[in-house]
Design an enzyme around this catalytic site. Sequence first.
Site, PDB file in Angstrom:
ATOM      1  N   GLN A   1      15.272   1.083  -4.199  1.00 38.33           N
ATOM      2  CA  GLN A   1      15.554  -0.270  -4.662  1.00 38.33           C
ATOM      3  C   GLN A   1      16.931  -0.361  -5.316  1.00 38.33           C
ATOM      4  O   GLN A   1      17.561  -1.411  -5.301  1.00 38.33           O
ATOM      5  CB  GLN A   1      14.483  -0.722  -5.660  1.00 38.33           C
ATOM      6  CG  GLN A   1      13.077  -0.745  -5.088  1.00 38.33           C
ATOM      7  CD  GLN A   1      12.922  -1.717  -3.938  1.00 38.33           C
ATOM      8  OE1 GLN A   1      13.271  -2.865  -4.039  1.00 38.33           O
ATOM      9  NE2 GLN A   1      12.393  -1.223  -2.828  1.00 38.33           N
TER      10      GLN A   1
ATOM     11  N   LYS B   1      17.116  -1.477 -14.138  1.00 35.00           N
ATOM     12  CA  LYS B   1      17.091  -0.051 -14.491  1.00 35.00           C
ATOM     13  C   LYS B   1      17.295   0.829 -13.269  1.00 35.00           C
ATOM     14  O   LYS B   1      17.772   1.964 -13.375  1.00 35.00           O
ATOM     15  CB  LYS B   1      15.795   0.294 -15.226  1.00 35.00           C
ATOM     16  CG  LYS B   1      14.514  -0.052 -14.465  1.00 35.00           C
ATOM     17  CD  LYS B   1      13.990   1.086 -13.626  1.00 35.00           C
ATOM     18  CE  LYS B   1      12.757   0.677 -12.868  1.00 35.00           C
ATOM     19  NZ  LYS B   1      12.161   1.775 -12.100  1.00 35.00           N
TER      20      LYS B   1
ATOM     21  N   TRP C   1       3.190   3.195  -5.201  1.00 39.91           N
ATOM     22  CA  TRP C   1       2.828   2.430  -6.384  1.00 39.91           C
ATOM     23  C   TRP C   1       1.710   1.441  -6.072  1.00 39.91           C
ATOM     24  O   TRP C   1       0.821   1.214  -6.881  1.00 39.91           O
ATOM     25  CB  TRP C   1       4.063   1.732  -6.915  1.00 39.91           C
ATOM     26  CG  TRP C   1       3.959   0.949  -8.203  1.00 39.91           C
ATOM     27  CD1 TRP C   1       4.689  -0.160  -8.490  1.00 39.91           C
ATOM     28  CD2 TRP C   1       3.151   1.194  -9.360  1.00 39.91           C
ATOM     29  NE1 TRP C   1       4.375  -0.627  -9.754  1.00 39.91           N
ATOM     30  CE2 TRP C   1       3.427   0.193 -10.310  1.00 39.91           C
ATOM     31  CE3 TRP C   1       2.199   2.168  -9.686  1.00 39.91           C
ATOM     32  CZ2 TRP C   1       2.797   0.121 -11.561  1.00 39.91           C
ATOM     33  CZ3 TRP C   1       1.568   2.098 -10.930  1.00 39.91           C
ATOM     34  CH2 TRP C   1       1.870   1.095 -11.847  1.00 39.91           C
ATOM     35  N   GLY C   2       1.733   0.852  -4.876  1.00 39.32           N
ATOM     36  CA  GLY C   2       0.663  -0.066  -4.497  1.00 39.32           C
ATOM     37  C   GLY C   2      -0.691   0.608  -4.474  1.00 39.32           C
ATOM     38  O   GLY C   2      -1.706   0.034  -4.896  1.00 39.32           O
TER      39      GLY C   2
ATOM     40  N   PHE D   1       0.557  -2.252   5.651  1.00 38.48           N
ATOM     41  CA  PHE D   1       1.422  -2.357   6.818  1.00 38.48           C
ATOM     42  C   PHE D   1       1.039  -1.218   7.752  1.00 38.48           C
ATOM     43  O   PHE D   1       1.232  -0.055   7.442  1.00 38.48           O
ATOM     44  CB  PHE D   1       2.891  -2.257   6.420  1.00 38.48           C
ATOM     45  CG  PHE D   1       3.850  -2.351   7.579  1.00 38.48           C
ATOM     46  CD1 PHE D   1       4.152  -3.582   8.138  1.00 38.48           C
ATOM     47  CD2 PHE D   1       4.415  -1.207   8.114  1.00 38.48           C
ATOM     48  CE1 PHE D   1       5.026  -3.675   9.211  1.00 38.48           C
ATOM     49  CE2 PHE D   1       5.280  -1.283   9.196  1.00 38.48           C
ATOM     50  CZ  PHE D   1       5.584  -2.525   9.744  1.00 38.48           C
TER      51      PHE D   1
ATOM     52  N   SER E   1       0.818  -1.220   0.000  1.00 39.82           N
ATOM     53  CA  SER E   1       0.000   0.000   0.000  1.00 39.82           C
ATOM     54  C   SER E   1       0.851   1.269   0.000  1.00 39.82           C
ATOM     55  O   SER E   1       0.427   2.307   0.499  1.00 39.82           O
ATOM     56  CB  SER E   1      -0.901   0.014   1.240  1.00 39.82           C
ATOM     57  OG  SER E   1      -0.099  -0.063   2.426  1.00 39.82           O
ATOM     58  N   GLY E   2       2.042   1.171  -0.550  1.00 36.01           N
ATOM     59  CA  GLY E   2       2.858   2.369  -0.692  1.00 36.01           C
ATOM     60  C   GLY E   2       2.359   3.215  -1.856  1.00 36.01           C
ATOM     61  O   GLY E   2       1.213   3.101  -2.297  1.00 36.01           O
TER      62      GLY E   2
END
Length: 421
Positions: free
Chosen positions: A372, A277, A85-86, A112, A82-83
């Site tokens: 990332q 990337k 992008w989520g 979370f 649920s960030g």
Amino acid sequence: MASPPRRVSSPLLYSVASLPLFFHALPIYSSFSSSSFLSRFLSSSSSAMAPQEAAAATVTTHKTSSNDGSPARKNRITVVGSGNWGSVAAKLIASNTIRLPSFHDEVRMWVFEETLPSGEKLTDAINTRNENVKYLPGIKLGKNVVADPDLVNAVTGANMLVFVTPHQFMEGICKRLAGKIGEDVEAISLIKGMEVKMEGPCMISNLITQQLGVNCCVLMGANIANEIAVEKFSEATVGYRENKEIAEKWVQLFTTSYFIVTPVQDVEGVELCGTLKNVVAIAAGFVDGLDMGNNTKAAIMRIGLREMKAFSKMLFSSVKDSTFFESCGVADLITTCLGGRNRKVAEAFAKNGGKRSFDELEAEMLQGQKLQGVSTAKEVYEVLSHRGWLQFFPLFATVHEICIGTLPPSAIVEHSERTPN
């Protein structure tokens, strides 16, 4: 681990020109008239695709009854994550489930749990205001999105799981879900990263398949979440293995008028593009932080694409050259090197001369979101070192060594001469 590299000052750009023959020249595509392309593409998302892929990308309405006349089972969707992008993924999916009869309206989203500065729980805020006030403020997710802080409860009854969390959390999530989901579940990963184990690299889609016993597709692309959230035109690529029917279902679930999805039968290629990337974006951020200019940045992106392609094909011979020209490939590389969080934090790292750690900058600049590129660079370096490939990937290796402080940020345009194991 290989012995410490011996440094020479020959330029990175010169060194890449003499790499081994497995760096095949990238094909050059014919140009087209961009003025009319977007309108044609929006009106028919399959028009620019190969004939065998066009049918898969066309959004159709699933039948509402089975062959024997009984009602067909509706698909239940849970988004695990649920960030930023989520939350955008949940918004895209919810806009489709509410109008397509083959899906249950409700989209559950595992959150979370966090306590906001106001004292309110994040899940309560999402369910009350229909908005992820921390990670995607100002964007309505859809009234059919329901936040749930209990992971097992969130996935119970769902037969389509969308995984979109930082990759370093996925092994723990899979362990919590093992044995608790149905045999008919299909999964898709939007996660960009990989796990490195003693036996070698493990892609997140493979981790999900191995630990949960389910088929897992991937979705990657030039997708800066905040732009998609406000419905700016974007593309993505679904990578699948053999089952084109499930790929079509994922295409249907994600495709909107402003978000066009194309299926490609190349899971590893699509996933590695999305993973690697971020390492190149770190390099691009160093270039920006040192004010090296657009020519240098373009060169770094080109070299990065070649290393992405070579690394992918050396790990998986099945990876297709054409995948690098999908949204998951060159398009994602461009947008991440121009506007992604990895580039942004790497720029700050270089401006500070490497004296402030990535962990410190991440906490200060990203408000709870995770990088990332740094962890992926470390994982890639471990693979290269273990297999004796460091000399073939000077950009990837140099990015990691800058991140850990072995080299200064300016080394991004220098070549490291290495002797493989």
